[in-house]
Design a protein around this motif. Structure first.
Motif, PDB file in Angstrom:
ATOM      1  N   SER A 136       0.815  -1.214   0.000  1.00 41.60           N
ATOM      2  CA  SER A 136       0.000   0.000   0.000  1.00 41.60           C
ATOM      3  C   SER A 136       0.850   1.265   0.000  1.00 41.60           C
ATOM      4  CB  SER A 136      -0.934   0.005   1.215  1.00 41.60           C
ATOM      5  OG  SER A 136      -0.193  -0.033   2.425  1.00 41.60           O
ATOM      6  N   HIS A 137       2.170   1.124   0.073  1.00 41.31           N
ATOM      7  CA  HIS A 137       3.076   2.276   0.052  1.00 41.31           C
ATOM      8  C   HIS A 137       3.760   2.378  -1.303  1.00 41.31           C
ATOM      9  CE1 HIS A 137       3.516   2.670   4.721  1.00 41.31           C
ATOM     10  NE2 HIS A 137       2.272   2.502   4.340  1.00 41.31           N
ATOM     11  N   ARG A 138       4.462   3.470  -1.515  1.00 44.35           N
ATOM     12  CA  ARG A 138       5.065   3.744  -2.812  1.00 44.35           C
ATOM     13  C   ARG A 138       6.350   2.933  -3.008  1.00 44.35           C
ATOM     14  NH1 ARG A 138       2.040   7.969  -4.516  1.00 44.35           N
ATOM     15  NH2 ARG A 138       1.094   9.221  -2.868  1.00 44.35           N
ATOM     16  N   ILE A 139       6.710   2.778  -4.277  1.00 42.97           N
ATOM     17  CA  ILE A 139       7.920   2.021  -4.608  1.00 42.97           C
ATOM     18  C   ILE A 139       9.127   2.628  -3.909  1.00 42.97           C
ATOM     19  CG2 ILE A 139       9.483   1.363  -6.474  1.00 42.97           C
ATOM     20  CD1 ILE A 139       7.060   1.433  -8.354  1.00 42.97           C
ATOM     21  N   GLY A 140       9.272   3.932  -4.037  1.00 45.58           N
ATOM     22  CA  GLY A 140      10.422   4.599  -3.433  1.00 45.58           C
ATOM     23  C   GLY A 140      10.484   4.418  -1.934  1.00 45.58           C
ATOM     24  N   GLU A 141       9.319   4.472  -1.283  1.00 46.30           N
ATOM     25  CA  GLU A 141       9.284   4.290   0.169  1.00 46.30           C
ATOM     26  C   GLU A 141       9.736   2.886   0.546  1.00 46.30           C
ATOM     27  OE1 GLU A 141       5.576   7.346   1.160  1.00 46.30           O
ATOM     28  OE2 GLU A 141       5.182   5.238   0.692  1.00 46.30           O
TER      29      GLU A 141
ATOM     30  N   PRO B 234      12.662  14.854   0.871  1.00 41.56           N
ATOM     31  CA  PRO B 234      12.002  14.160  -0.249  1.00 41.56           C
ATOM     32  C   PRO B 234      12.906  13.996  -1.467  1.00 41.56           C
ATOM     33  CG  PRO B 234      10.488  15.716   0.751  1.00 41.56           C
ATOM     34  CD  PRO B 234      11.819  15.935   1.407  1.00 41.56           C
ATOM     35  N   ALA B 235      13.675  15.012  -1.792  1.00 47.62           N
ATOM     36  CA  ALA B 235      14.552  14.925  -2.972  1.00 47.62           C
ATOM     37  C   ALA B 235      15.630  13.860  -2.765  1.00 47.62           C
ATOM     38  CB  ALA B 235      15.200  16.278  -3.248  1.00 47.62           C
ATOM     39  N   MET B 236      16.134  13.721  -1.521  1.00 50.47           N
ATOM     40  CA  MET B 236      17.147  12.720  -1.220  1.00 50.47           C
ATOM     41  C   MET B 236      16.578  11.315  -1.382  1.00 50.47           C
ATOM     42  SD  MET B 236      18.997  11.924   2.454  1.00 50.47           S
ATOM     43  CE  MET B 236      19.455  13.639   2.689  1.00 50.47           C
ATOM     44  N   LYS B 237      15.369  11.099  -0.843  1.00 47.71           N
ATOM     45  CA  LYS B 237      14.736   9.786  -0.959  1.00 47.71           C
ATOM     46  C   LYS B 237      14.445   9.439  -2.423  1.00 47.71           C
ATOM     47  CE  LYS B 237      11.349  10.724   1.904  1.00 47.71           C
ATOM     48  NZ  LYS B 237      10.131  10.534   2.724  1.00 47.71           N
ATOM     49  N   ARG B 238      13.986  10.450  -3.168  1.00 44.96           N
ATOM     50  CA  ARG B 238      13.651  10.194  -4.569  1.00 44.96           C
ATOM     51  C   ARG B 238      14.884   9.829  -5.373  1.00 44.96           C
ATOM     52  NH1 ARG B 238      11.055  14.390  -5.179  1.00 44.96           N
ATOM     53  NH2 ARG B 238      12.643  15.713  -6.142  1.00 44.96           N
ATOM     54  N   ARG B 239      15.993  10.541  -5.149  1.00 39.05           N
ATOM     55  CA  ARG B 239      17.234  10.235  -5.875  1.00 39.05           C
ATOM     56  C   ARG B 239      17.717   8.831  -5.559  1.00 39.05           C
ATOM     57  NH1 ARG B 239      18.614  15.590  -4.486  1.00 39.05           N
ATOM     58  NH2 ARG B 239      19.886  14.836  -2.745  1.00 39.05           N
ATOM     59  N   PHE B 240      17.665   8.457  -4.281  1.00 39.02           N
ATOM     60  CA  PHE B 240      18.117   7.128  -3.865  1.00 39.02           C
ATOM     61  C   PHE B 240      17.254   6.041  -4.509  1.00 39.02           C
ATOM     62  CE2 PHE B 240      18.346   3.453  -1.073  1.00 39.02           C
ATOM     63  CZ  PHE B 240      19.695   3.385  -0.757  1.00 39.02           C
ATOM     64  N   ALA B 241      15.926   6.229  -4.438  1.00 39.13           N
ATOM     65  CA  ALA B 241      15.016   5.231  -4.993  1.00 39.13           C
ATOM     66  C   ALA B 241      15.124   5.170  -6.509  1.00 39.13           C
ATOM     67  CB  ALA B 241      13.583   5.547  -4.579  1.00 39.13           C
ATOM     68  N   ASP B 242      15.213   6.322  -7.159  1.00 35.77           N
ATOM     69  CA  ASP B 242      15.299   6.348  -8.621  1.00 35.77           C
ATOM     70  C   ASP B 242      16.542   5.609  -9.113  1.00 35.77           C
ATOM     71  OD1 ASP B 242      12.954   7.737  -8.848  1.00 35.77           O
ATOM     72  OD2 ASP B 242      13.886   9.696  -9.199  1.00 35.77           O
TER      73      ASP B 242
ATOM     74  N   VAL C 237      13.251  -1.837 -12.808  1.00 38.78           N
ATOM     75  CA  VAL C 237      11.861  -1.826 -12.362  1.00 38.78           C
ATOM     76  C   VAL C 237      11.041  -0.958 -13.312  1.00 38.78           C
ATOM     77  CG1 VAL C 237      10.278  -1.249 -10.480  1.00 38.78           C
ATOM     78  CG2 VAL C 237      12.564  -2.126  -9.966  1.00 38.78           C
ATOM     79  N   LYS C 238       9.920  -1.496 -13.812  1.00 34.43           N
ATOM     80  CA  LYS C 238       9.037  -0.727 -14.685  1.00 34.43           C
ATOM     81  C   LYS C 238       8.019   0.014 -13.827  1.00 34.43           C
ATOM     82  CE  LYS C 238       9.449  -3.720 -18.740  1.00 34.43           C
ATOM     83  NZ  LYS C 238       8.728  -4.599 -19.708  1.00 34.43           N
ATOM     84  N   GLY C 239       8.435   1.165 -13.323  1.00 35.57           N
ATOM     85  CA  GLY C 239       7.576   1.959 -12.470  1.00 35.57           C
ATOM     86  C   GLY C 239       8.313   3.186 -11.980  1.00 35.57           C
ATOM     87  N   ARG C 240       7.580   4.104 -11.353  1.00 33.62           N
ATOM     88  CA  ARG C 240       8.152   5.339 -10.826  1.00 33.62           C
ATOM     89  C   ARG C 240       8.218   5.255  -9.306  1.00 33.62           C
ATOM     90  NH1 ARG C 240       3.689   6.661 -13.337  1.00 33.62           N
ATOM     91  NH2 ARG C 240       2.909   7.518 -11.369  1.00 33.62           N
ATOM     92  N   SER C 241       9.107   6.028  -8.720  1.00 31.96           N
ATOM     93  CA  SER C 241       9.288   5.971  -7.270  1.00 31.96           C
ATOM     94  C   SER C 241       8.033   6.417  -6.524  1.00 31.96           C
ATOM     95  CB  SER C 241      10.482   6.831  -6.845  1.00 31.96           C
ATOM     96  OG  SER C 241      10.283   8.188  -7.214  1.00 31.96           O
ATOM     97  N   ASP C 242       7.189   7.274  -7.150  1.00 30.39           N
ATOM     98  CA  ASP C 242       5.984   7.753  -6.473  1.00 30.39           C
ATOM     99  C   ASP C 242       4.763   6.884  -6.757  1.00 30.39           C
ATOM    100  OD1 ASP C 242       5.660   8.404  -9.130  1.00 30.39           O
ATOM    101  OD2 ASP C 242       4.994  10.465  -8.774  1.00 30.39           O
ATOM    102  N   GLN C 243       4.967   5.743  -7.443  1.00 27.05           N
ATOM    103  CA  GLN C 243       3.871   4.839  -7.780  1.00 27.05           C
ATOM    104  C   GLN C 243       3.674   3.822  -6.664  1.00 27.05           C
ATOM    105  OE1 GLN C 243       4.496   2.963 -11.547  1.00 27.05           O
ATOM    106  NE2 GLN C 243       2.563   1.843 -11.531  1.00 27.05           N
ATOM    107  N   LEU C 244       2.426   3.474  -6.369  1.00 32.46           N
ATOM    108  CA  LEU C 244       2.151   2.477  -5.336  1.00 32.46           C
ATOM    109  C   LEU C 244       2.665   1.110  -5.770  1.00 32.46           C
ATOM    110  CD1 LEU C 244      -1.504   3.358  -4.251  1.00 32.46           C
ATOM    111  CD2 LEU C 244       0.617   3.903  -3.044  1.00 32.46           C
TER     112      LEU C 244
ATOM    113  N   LEU D 280      19.595  -5.204  -2.423  1.00 32.29           N
ATOM    114  CA  LEU D 280      20.911  -5.192  -3.075  1.00 32.29           C
ATOM    115  C   LEU D 280      21.569  -3.828  -2.994  1.00 32.29           C
ATOM    116  CD1 LEU D 280      20.534  -7.540  -6.157  1.00 32.29           C
ATOM    117  CD2 LEU D 280      20.903  -8.048  -3.742  1.00 32.29           C
ATOM    118  N   THR D 281      20.795  -2.775  -2.761  1.00 31.62           N
ATOM    119  CA  THR D 281      21.411  -1.462  -2.561  1.00 31.62           C
ATOM    120  C   THR D 281      22.213  -1.396  -1.260  1.00 31.62           C
ATOM    121  OG1 THR D 281      19.290  -0.722  -1.644  1.00 31.62           O
ATOM    122  CG2 THR D 281      19.739  -0.170  -3.937  1.00 31.62           C
ATOM    123  N   ARG D 282      22.064  -2.412  -0.415  1.00 33.79           N
ATOM    124  CA  ARG D 282      22.838  -2.457   0.831  1.00 33.79           C
ATOM    125  C   ARG D 282      24.219  -3.092   0.640  1.00 33.79           C
ATOM    126  NH1 ARG D 282      20.192  -1.346   5.404  1.00 33.79           N
ATOM    127  NH2 ARG D 282      21.890  -2.350   6.545  1.00 33.79           N
ATOM    128  N   ASN D 283      24.500  -3.575  -0.576  1.00 32.74           N
ATOM    129  CA  ASN D 283      25.777  -4.256  -0.845  1.00 32.74           C
ATOM    130  C   ASN D 283      26.043  -5.386   0.152  1.00 32.74           C
ATOM    131  OD1 ASN D 283      26.473  -2.485  -3.025  1.00 32.74           O
ATOM    132  ND2 ASN D 283      27.012  -0.932  -1.503  1.00 32.74           N
TER     133      ASN D 283
END
Length: 492
Positions: free
Chosen positions: A346-351, A368-376, A384-391, A409-412
């Motif tokens: 129920s939450h967004r991809i980026g979240e 918000p800009a920091m989270k978006r850059r990281f998720a993007d 991933v076929k989707g946007r960070s603000d998409q559920l 995997l972003t945690r290495n």
């Protein structure tokens, strides 16, 4: 051929600026099984949801038995005779099997629920699927395979005129699958129209009459004969030549990253399991349903307690009390059930991606800009076929799986455990997951893959450990592993 029972004309669906279906038309006739294929994100689930009343099209029209058809809810679709069996289970665990089968449409007698009739009719549907469990039993605690069969029993009890099966065998073994196929053939002979969605090409060739292929939301190909070569079908799905499915598997190093010694569960799911995984090795775990594979890797990832045995990482013996302990040490797990255990849908991809990496963000205050850059960055890196603000709930199953993989995997990590990584994912999308797995090995990560797909476990593994009824029956090198040798060990 007679007039279609269902006719779709120019169906399109948009979420904001994202167009997931584009001018799709489709006819389904009584007594035919139509395969609906496409990569994850191609629009199969969205189209199914529109037909079944859970979503409304942005454009286009539908007709049912020659009349205008625009269901405002799944209830309206069911009342017409259109039933969708979801890939993801939607049963209520605290209710009995019979109550789940007839929920919302209880058989009544003298103004009260006729429980005797309800149980009898539910038991009849279970018997049709060779599922010999009392219909009075609660759903909670049943295996995923049995719960999937109960979902199918619900649809059979509805006397559907059109049945949509979305990855119906993803959690089933061979016996259960054959029972399902028997019912599909029977329903077809009774004039029921069936839309069959599956990533398993052997099933498509066995059970369907014709094939419709979606790609990027558009209908791109029809095959009137399900005997069409698999390679031809898959290439139409992915829009390119399919030179290979499994990439070359690299040789591991000599350095041991993970060592498991004498691991035994508290409930007997597995006993005295020992193995090592090298840096850059893909270590497969095979076995039949109930062999203890998932329970074993959950224990390694700190999700389940153990009675005895040790887990050692880079020479350090670990005392794992929770998944957080394992994550902190560099062991992450992509679980089999991505919706309940892998994502907050129920939450967004980026979240979802950020939640797993809060300690890596480098600041107590997350702008918000920091989270978006990281998720993007993660979305782009893992396709991933989707946007960070998409559920996350708006994504296909395959893209949800990619989000789960991306967030970890972003945690290495040092060790990555993947439990059924391509369950419910089509052939084209599976190749992308395999590329990620092999890429991890090339970077020196120790990778553990659990899979019920024998071709998959043989195709990606350097070595394969086989479990049978919780016992470790052998470890095979890549050169000696084949379908016969693995199954011999799995049935000991």
């Amino acid at each position: 051929m007679t007039d279609p029972v269902l006719s779709l004309k120019g169906i399109s669906k948009r979420y904001g600026k994202l167009e997931v279906l584009k001018n799709v038309s489709l006819d389904v006739h009584a007594g035919e099984v139509v395969a609906l294929l496409g990569e994850n994100g191609a629009g199969k689930s969205t189209l199914s949801g529109i037909i079944a009343g859970s979503r409304a099209p942005s454009e286009g029209s539908m007709a049912w038995l020659g009349q205008d058809y625009a269901p405002a809810s799944p209830r309206e679709a069911i009342d017409k005779g259109v039933v969708l069996i979801h890939q993801e289970l939607k049963l209520l665990p605290e209710l009995s099997i019979a109550e789940n089968v007839f929920i919302g449409r209880w058989p009544m007698k003298n103004g009260v629920v006729d429980r005797a009739q309800m149980v009898r009719r539910a038991q009849e549907q279970l018997s049709r699927l060779n599922l010999h469990i009392p219909a009075t039993r609660k759903v909670g605690g049943l295996s995923t395979a049995n719960q999937q069969l109960i979902e199918i029993a619900k649809a059979l009890a509805l006397n559907a005129k059109l049945l949509i099966l979305d990855e119906p065998t993803a959690a089933l073994g061979g016996v259960e699958t054959e029972a399902l196929f028997e019912q599909v053939r029977k329903l077809r002979s009774e004039g029921v129209g069936i839309i069959y969605i599956s990533h398993r090409m052997d099933e498509i060739k066995r059970i369907t009459d014709r094939i419709v292929v979606l790609r990027d939301g558009e209908r791109v190909q029809d095959f009137a004969d399900s005997a069409t070569p698999v390679r031809t079908i898959v290439e139409s799905m992915v829009g390119r030549s399919l030179d290979r499915l499994f990439p070359p598997v690299p040789d591991p190093t000599s350095k041991t990253v993970l060592k498991v010694d004498g691991l035994t569960s508290v409930d007997g799911a597995f006993n005295d399991v020992s193995f090592e995984v090298k840096a850059g090795e893909i270590f497969g775990i095979a076995g039949l349903i109930g062999a203890g594979r998932t329970e074993l890797v959950r224990a390694i990832a700190g999700a389940d307690p153990v009675r005895s045995g040790t887990v050692t990482l880079d020479g350090e013996q670990l005392a794992l009390k929770s998944p957080n302990d394992a994550i902190a040490k560099g062991i992450v797990m992509v679980p089999e059930d991505r919706k309940d255990q892998g994502l907050v849908v129920s939450h967004r991809i980026g979240e979802n991606i950020v939640y797993a990496n809060l300690d890596k963000m480098g600041s107590r205050w997350l702008m918000p800009a920091m989270k978006r850059r990281f998720a993007d960055a993660a979305i782009k890196a893992f396709g991933v076929k989707g946007r960070s603000d998409q559920l996350a709930s708006d994504l296909s199953g395959g893209n949800q799986q990619k989000v789960v993989i991306a967030k970890w995997l972003t945690r290495n990590p040092r060790v990555v455990v993947l439990d059924e990584p391509t369950r419910g994912i089509d052939v084209g999308a599976r190749a992308g997951i395999y590329d990620i797995i092999v890429g991890l090995a090339k970077s020196g990560v120790a990778v553990i893959v659990v899979s019920s797909d024998l071709e998959e476990i043989l195709g990606v593994s350097n070595r394969i450990m086989v479990l049978a009824q919780g016992r470790q029956t052998g470890i095979l090198n890549r050169s000696e592993a084949n379908d016969v040798s693995v199954m011999e060990l799995a049935t000991q």
